[in-house]
Design a protein around this motif. Structure first.
Motif, short mmCIF file in Angstrom:
data_model
loop_
_atom_site.label_atom_id
_atom_site.label_comp_id
_atom_site.label_asym_id
_atom_site.label_seq_id
_atom_site.Cartn_x
_atom_site.Cartn_y
_atom_site.Cartn_z
N LEU A 239 2.70 -20.80 40.97
CA LEU A 239 1.99 -19.56 41.34
C LEU A 239 2.87 -18.34 41.06
CD1 LEU A 239 0.10 -20.34 44.67
CD2 LEU A 239 -0.82 -20.15 42.36
N PHE A 240 4.16 -18.49 41.34
CA PHE A 240 5.09 -17.39 41.03
C PHE A 240 5.12 -17.12 39.51
CE2 PHE A 240 7.24 -17.93 45.27
CZ PHE A 240 7.06 -16.61 45.67
N LYS A 241 5.08 -18.20 38.74
CA LYS A 241 5.11 -18.01 37.27
C LYS A 241 3.89 -17.22 36.81
CE LYS A 241 7.79 -21.90 35.56
NZ LYS A 241 7.69 -23.35 35.34
N ILE A 242 2.73 -17.56 37.35
CA ILE A 242 1.51 -16.84 36.96
C ILE A 242 1.62 -15.38 37.43
CG2 ILE A 242 -1.01 -16.73 37.20
CD1 ILE A 242 -1.01 -19.76 37.51
N MET A 243 2.12 -15.21 38.65
CA MET A 243 2.25 -13.86 39.21
C MET A 243 3.19 -13.01 38.36
SD MET A 243 3.03 -12.82 43.12
CE MET A 243 1.58 -12.03 43.78
N LYS A 244 4.24 -13.62 37.88
CA LYS A 244 5.23 -12.88 37.07
C LYS A 244 4.58 -12.31 35.81
CE LYS A 244 10.06 -13.18 35.98
NZ LYS A 244 10.40 -12.40 34.96
N ILE A 245 3.64 -13.06 35.27
CA ILE A 245 2.99 -12.63 34.03
C ILE A 245 1.85 -11.65 34.29
CG2 ILE A 245 1.59 -13.49 32.09
CD1 ILE A 245 3.38 -15.90 32.01
N VAL A 246 1.14 -11.88 35.41
CA VAL A 246 -0.10 -11.12 35.64
C VAL A 246 0.10 -9.87 36.50
CG1 VAL A 246 -2.38 -11.28 36.73
CG2 VAL A 246 -1.55 -13.17 35.33
N SER A 247 0.95 -9.98 37.52
CA SER A 247 1.08 -8.87 38.48
C SER A 247 2.21 -7.93 38.05
CB SER A 247 1.41 -9.43 39.87
OG SER A 247 0.45 -10.39 40.24
N ASP A 248 2.33 -6.79 38.76
CA ASP A 248 3.46 -5.92 38.39
C ASP A 248 4.75 -6.41 39.05
OD1 ASP A 248 3.52 -4.88 40.98
OD2 ASP A 248 2.03 -3.36 40.47
N GLU A 249 5.84 -5.87 38.58
CA GLU A 249 7.14 -6.39 38.98
C GLU A 249 7.41 -6.23 40.48
OE1 GLU A 249 10.03 -5.49 36.15
OE2 GLU A 249 11.70 -6.22 37.38
N ILE A 250 6.94 -5.11 41.03
CA ILE A 250 7.19 -4.85 42.46
C ILE A 250 6.50 -5.92 43.32
CG2 ILE A 250 6.76 -3.19 44.34
CD1 ILE A 250 6.95 -0.99 42.16
N TYR A 252 5.63 -8.95 42.40
CA TYR A 252 6.31 -10.23 42.19
C TYR A 252 7.58 -10.30 43.05
CZ TYR A 252 9.08 -13.79 39.78
OH TYR A 252 9.87 -14.87 39.48
N LYS A 253 8.35 -9.25 43.00
CA LYS A 253 9.62 -9.23 43.74
C LYS A 253 9.37 -9.29 45.25
CE LYS A 253 13.11 -7.16 40.85
NZ LYS A 253 13.53 -5.87 40.32
N PHE A 254 8.34 -8.57 45.69
CA PHE A 254 8.00 -8.54 47.11
C PHE A 254 7.75 -9.97 47.65
CE2 PHE A 254 4.56 -8.42 50.29
CZ PHE A 254 5.16 -7.65 51.28
N PHE A 255 6.93 -10.72 46.93
CA PHE A 255 6.63 -12.08 47.42
C PHE A 255 7.81 -13.02 47.23
CE2 PHE A 255 2.31 -10.37 47.17
CZ PHE A 255 1.85 -10.75 48.43
N LYS A 256 8.60 -12.80 46.19
CA LYS A 256 9.80 -13.62 45.99
C LYS A 256 10.76 -13.44 47.18
CE LYS A 256 10.51 -16.18 42.35
NZ LYS A 256 10.95 -17.52 42.42
N GLU A 257 10.90 -12.16 47.59
CA GLU A 257 11.79 -11.88 48.72
C GLU A 257 11.25 -12.51 50.00
OE1 GLU A 257 12.46 -7.62 48.83
OE2 GLU A 257 13.49 -7.82 46.89
N GLN A 258 9.94 -12.39 50.16
CA GLN A 258 9.33 -13.00 51.35
C GLN A 258 9.54 -14.51 51.35
OE1 GLN A 258 5.30 -11.86 52.18
NE2 GLN A 258 6.14 -10.17 53.36
N TYR A 259 9.50 -15.10 50.17
CA TYR A 259 9.75 -16.54 50.10
C TYR A 259 11.21 -16.81 50.50
CZ TYR A 259 9.67 -21.38 48.77
OH TYR A 259 9.74 -22.76 48.82
N ALA A 260 12.09 -16.00 49.94
CA ALA A 260 13.52 -16.21 50.18
C ALA A 260 13.86 -16.08 51.67
CB ALA A 260 14.34 -15.23 49.35
N ASN A 261 13.18 -15.14 52.39
CA ASN A 261 13.52 -15.03 53.82
C ASN A 261 12.52 -15.76 54.72
OD1 ASN A 261 11.31 -13.32 54.20
ND2 ASN A 261 12.54 -11.47 53.84
N ASP A 276 -5.13 -9.27 41.22
CA ASP A 276 -4.49 -8.89 39.96
C ASP A 276 -5.13 -9.61 38.77
OD1 ASP A 276 -2.85 -7.16 41.31
OD2 ASP A 276 -1.18 -8.57 41.48
N LEU A 277 -5.53 -10.84 39.00
CA LEU A 277 -6.22 -11.58 37.93
C LEU A 277 -7.57 -10.95 37.64
CD1 LEU A 277 -5.32 -15.24 38.91
CD2 LEU A 277 -4.97 -14.24 36.66
N ILE A 278 -8.25 -10.55 38.70
CA ILE A 278 -9.57 -9.93 38.53
C ILE A 278 -9.44 -8.63 37.70
CG2 ILE A 278 -11.40 -8.70 39.82
CD1 ILE A 278 -11.08 -10.98 41.96
N LYS A 279 -8.37 -7.89 37.99
CA LYS A 279 -8.13 -6.65 37.24
C LYS A 279 -7.93 -6.95 35.74
CE LYS A 279 -5.37 -3.99 39.80
NZ LYS A 279 -3.97 -3.61 40.07
#
Ligand code: TYM
Length: 329
Positions: A239-250, A252-261, A276-279
């Motif tokens: 899901l992160f891989k798809i998000m990295k390609i489809v969503s904006d960087e902010i 992606y980073k936001f959810f990555k950080e949430q995962y990390a903590n 984001d996919l719908i857009k």
């Protein structure tokens, strides 16, 4: 000017894997290169489509190629079976392709496992037909996803073998292409493997908003992280891989950080990704509907494409026949 060739098998609607692996970024290449985008309908025969489905699927891929931004004024857009020169080159290349190497191809071994009752000769020589598709325009670059890498390697080998056998330097060795980056693999939503047409794990360019939301909500995840900075398991990483390609960087980073903590809520992440996919997909889907209703345009595109592709293919084949020693009386 470089010759670029990209192909999609006509076995159904285009999904995100096709779009990112073989279309989206390459649309801009139409402006500076000689581009061929084609629909591999012969390749679809390995799974025996009905006559009704065969044509419907070809038309659908053509429409979706156009909807994704291919411009028939700039690129040559054609159907494989409209260019008989490809079949002849396939026959010629087959004499120079060996059983051992064809049997060792990953895709063939895969089919042998998955469909032992339909292990036809077309499947065995599938990479040879692909090489013919590529070499018929003496292509330099072939935009493909990661899953086609081995087939490309075989096309290079067949080109090299032909040149060595006939002591010429006729064929280019076509390169798998992604602007110098690694080839892409879009994962499926089912937790493992790549997104595919028949796996039931894909998002399609024609999907409605509510379908996209539903698919995302059903995507496989796990209980959530419990130790900080852990590596996500495959389904979540996908899901992160798809998000990295489809969503904006902010995002992606936001959810990555949430995962990390360990504060991530997958429901929120899925909702965001769905929006984001719908857009991304809404304008493509609207293009598909618009183009789909314009029969005259579709017919014109296919016929101009066939004519241009045959012109290029005819030139290559004439040279190949000459090199091999065919002569008329
Ligand atoms: P096909 O129809 O399965 O896929 C078409 C293109 O989409 C790419 N692709 C992906 N890329 C990233 N992630 C994914 N999950 C994903 N799924 C598909 C594929 O790599 C491909 O670039 N044999 C080919 C069609 C073909 C062809 C050719 C391609 C026939 N002749 C000559 C290039 C050149 C096929 O079945 O692709």
């Amino acid at each position: 000017m470089k010759t670029v060739l990209s192909g999609i098998r006509s076995t159904g609607n285009l999904h995100l894997g096709n779009y990112f692996g073989a279309v989206k970024n390459f649309v801009k290449m139409q402006h500076q290169n000689k581009c061929y985008f084609f629909i591999a309908d012969y390749h679809s025969l390995t799974t025996h489509p009905t006559p009704q489905n065969l044509h419907k699927n070809v038309r659908q891929v053509l429409v979706e190629y156009l909807a994704a931004g291919l411009d028939p004024e700039l690129a040559t857009l054609y159907v494989q079976s409209d260019v008989p020169e490809i079949s002849e080159l396939y026959l010629l290349l087959n004499m120079n392709a060996y059983l051992g190497e064809l049997e060792r191809t990953t895709s063939f071994k895969d089919k042998a496992r998955k469909q032992p009752d339909n292990l036809n000769a077309g499947l065995l020589t599938y990479p040879v037909l692909m090489a013919a598709d590529i070499l018929i325009h003496n292509s330099h670059y072939v935009p493909v996803g990661k899953d086609q890498e081995q087939h490309l390697e075989m096309a290079r080998k067949f080109a090299r073998r032909f040149n060595n056998m006939y002591k010429c330097n006729f064929f280019n060795e076509p390169e798998p292409y992604n602007f110098g980056e690694a080839l892409i693999k879009i994962p499926g939503l089912d937790g493992t493997g790549k997104m595919g047409k028949s796996e039931g794990n894909g998002i399609f360019l024609i999907d409605e908003d509510k379908t996209i939301r539903k698919k995302l909500m059903r995507a496989v995840t796990d209980q959530g992280p419990t130790t900080p900075n852990s590596t996500p398991p495959e389904p979540v990483e996908n899901l992160f891989k798809i998000m990295k390609i489809v969503s904006d960087e902010i995002t992606y980073k936001f959810f990555k950080e949430q995962y990390a903590n360990c504060s991530i809520r997958y429901g929120d992440m899925k909702k965001q990704l769905a929006e984001d996919l719908i857009k991304l997909i809404t304008p493509l889907r609207e293009n598909i509907y618009r183009i789909n209703s314009d029969n005259d345009y579709i017919r014109k595109v296919a016929s101009i494409g066939a004519e241009r592709a045959r012109e290029s293919a005819g030139k290559t084949l004439k040279e190949v026949r000459k090199i091999m020693g065919f002569k008329s009386f």
